[in-house]
Design an enzyme around this catalytic site. Structure first.
Site, PDB file in Angstrom:
ATOM      1  CG  MET A   1       9.421  -5.321  14.988  1.00  0.00           C
ATOM      2  SD  MET A   1       7.998  -4.530  15.707  1.00  0.00           S
ATOM      3  CE  MET A   1       7.013  -5.933  16.163  1.00  0.00           C
TER       4      MET A   1
ATOM      5  CB  ALA B   1      12.212 -11.538  20.118  1.00  0.00           C
TER       6      ALA B   1
ATOM      7  N   GLY C   1      11.862 -18.568  12.068  1.00  0.00           N
ATOM      8  CA  GLY C   1      11.101 -17.888  11.004  1.00  0.00           C
ATOM      9  C   GLY C   1      11.907 -16.729  10.424  1.00  0.00           C
ATOM     10  CG  HIS C   2      12.726 -13.293  12.846  1.00  0.00           C
ATOM     11  ND1 HIS C   2      12.423 -13.657  14.136  1.00  0.00           N
ATOM     12  CD2 HIS C   2      11.889 -12.278  12.543  1.00  0.00           C
ATOM     13  CE1 HIS C   2      11.452 -12.896  14.602  1.00  0.00           C
ATOM     14  NE2 HIS C   2      11.100 -12.044  13.650  1.00  0.00           N
TER      15      HIS C   2
ATOM     16  N   GLY D   1       7.751 -12.189   5.718  1.00  0.00           N
ATOM     17  CA  GLY D   1       7.131 -13.485   5.938  1.00  0.00           C
ATOM     18  C   GLY D   1       5.647 -13.482   5.581  1.00  0.00           C
TER      19      GLY D   1
ATOM     20  CG  ASP E   1       3.459 -10.751  10.215  1.00  0.00           C
ATOM     21  OD1 ASP E   1       2.726 -10.481  11.171  1.00  0.00           O
ATOM     22  OD2 ASP E   1       4.551 -11.347  10.347  1.00  0.00           O
TER      23      ASP E   1
HETATM   24  P1  AMP Z   1       8.667  -9.317  13.238  1.00  0.00           P
HETATM   25  O1  AMP Z   1       9.980  -9.357  13.933  1.00  0.00           O
HETATM   26  O2  AMP Z   1       7.577 -10.068  13.943  1.00  0.00           O
HETATM   27  O3  AMP Z   1       8.263  -7.948  12.797  1.00  0.00           O
HETATM   28  O4  AMP Z   1       8.877 -10.144  11.902  1.00  0.00           O
HETATM   29  C1  AMP Z   1       9.888  -9.785  10.990  1.00  0.00           C
HETATM   30  C2  AMP Z   1       9.664 -10.541   9.708  1.00  0.00           C
HETATM   31  O5  AMP Z   1       9.724 -11.937   9.969  1.00  0.00           O
HETATM   32  C3  AMP Z   1       8.286 -10.266   9.092  1.00  0.00           C
HETATM   33  O6  AMP Z   1       8.426 -10.161   7.690  1.00  0.00           O
HETATM   34  C4  AMP Z   1       7.505 -11.474   9.487  1.00  0.00           C
HETATM   35  O7  AMP Z   1       6.456 -11.778   8.592  1.00  0.00           O
HETATM   36  C5  AMP Z   1       8.583 -12.549   9.427  1.00  0.00           C
HETATM   37  N1  AMP Z   1       8.169 -13.700  10.208  1.00  0.00           N
HETATM   38  C6  AMP Z   1       7.701 -13.711  11.475  1.00  0.00           C
HETATM   39  N2  AMP Z   1       7.370 -14.961  11.848  1.00  0.00           N
HETATM   40  C7  AMP Z   1       7.635 -15.758  10.793  1.00  0.00           C
HETATM   41  C8  AMP Z   1       7.504 -17.155  10.540  1.00  0.00           C
HETATM   42  N3  AMP Z   1       6.994 -17.980  11.460  1.00  0.00           N
HETATM   43  N4  AMP Z   1       7.869 -17.634   9.327  1.00  0.00           N
HETATM   44  C9  AMP Z   1       8.356 -16.795   8.384  1.00  0.00           C
HETATM   45  N5  AMP Z   1       8.519 -15.473   8.548  1.00  0.00           N
HETATM   46  C10 AMP Z   1       8.156 -14.959   9.736  1.00  0.00           C
END
Ligand code: AMP
Length: 271
Positions: free
Chosen positions: A21, A23, A27-28, A138, A141
């Site tokens: 999503m 930002a 991690g991403h 990740g 989640d």
């Molecule tokens: P989001 O943008 O929050 O929807 O996250 C996109 C992907 O990045 C999802 O698969 C999350 O689980 C992963 N993700 C978010 N934060 C982390 C993190 N700290 N370490 C590893 N993967 C992450």
């Protein structure tokens, strides 16, 4: 998107996909790097999916940093950014209804009604557009990973789910796009979430689960201006409740905590 990938697949390219999503943070980026290792073409999507937000103000406040995100993706050698408009993904802004059994009613699902219907709806649509060999998610989640795996099985999609480890700030706080909404002091204090998960994991087979969880909740309650949504130890496979450390081959400790107005989640596998 679909025709470009179709062409490259016909030439034998392996496609790795990282849905996000935006930002973007490290991690991403770790997911992009994992995809880079396995794939000829790495696709990242940035789409703030309106149907997975049960709280409209959370959707409004969701950080959007597209210019910075694009620079990071270029730097990481990501090949394709898929950045669709809401109207491209939804004719009507509504999630489909899914049945994930217990997974679809416990923990995150209980606290955020309709959340996983929104997640599964958009992930299936993104998979249809990108049609990857592998998709990288990740562990941060954790329940989402279980839901996506179930969605892949239910729809018999030819996609392999790759679950990547949680990246953390130096103090242990799981990286999250929502962390930018924490004050410096809250960010520091929120490291306690990781510490209590570690404390739980270190007590396995030493102290009964109920006692360990109780002690962890007491410790977490010391986090200023916070409210625990849940802190549990459950079966890692289906998130069903357990009473004893040997009730399942693998357990997972999962936490959701409001720090101020920001909802943080984290987890730790205990095997
Ligand atoms: P989001 O943008 O929050 O929807 O996250 C996109 C992907 O990045 C999802 O698969 C999350 O689980 C992963 N993700 C978010 N934060 C982390 C993190 N700290 N370490 C590893 N993967 C992450």
């Amino acid at each position: 998107m679909a025709s470009f990938i179709g062409l490259r697949k016909a030439q034998g390219a392996q496609i790795g996909f990282v849905p996000t999503m935006g930002a973007l943070h490290q991690g991403h980026i770790s997911l992009i790097q994992a995809a880079r290792k396995d794939s000829d073409i790495v696709v990242c999507s940035i789409f703030v999916n309106p149907t997975q937000f049960n709280d409209p103000s959370d959707l409004l406040k969701y950080p959007r940093t597209i210019e910075k995100d694009m620079a990071m993706l270029l730097q990481q050698g990501c090949d394709v950014l898929f950045y669709p408009d809401v109207s491209e993904m939804y004719t009507e802004q509504k999630a489909e209804k899914w049945d994930f059994g217990f997974l679809g009613s416990t923990l995150e699902a209980a606290s955020r009604p309709g959340h996983y219907d929104g997640v599964a709806t958009i992930v299936e649509r993104l998979f249809k557009a990108v049609n990857p060999h592998r998709a990288y998610f990740g562990q941060k989640d954790y329940q989402q990973c279980m839901v996506v795996q179930s969605m892949i099985e239910q729809k018999q999609l030819p996609v392999e789910l790759v679950i990547c480890p949680t990246l953390r700030e130096p103090n242990g706080l799981a990286m999250s796009s929502r962390n930018v909404r924490l004050s410096a002091a809250e960010r520091e204090a929120s490291a306690l979430i990781y510490q209590v998960l570690q404390q739980i994991s270190q007590q396995k087979f030493i102290t009964p689960i109920a006692e360990v969880v109780e002690a962890a909740k007491n410790k977490l309650a010391q986090l200023p201006d916070s409210r625990i949504d849940y802190l549990v130890v459950v079966n890692a496979r289906d998130l069903s409740p357990v009473n004893n450390w040997d009730d399942a081959p693998a357990l997972v400790a999962l936490a959701a905590v409001y720090v101020g107005e920001v909802r943080l989640i984290d987890n730790m596998l205990i095997s």
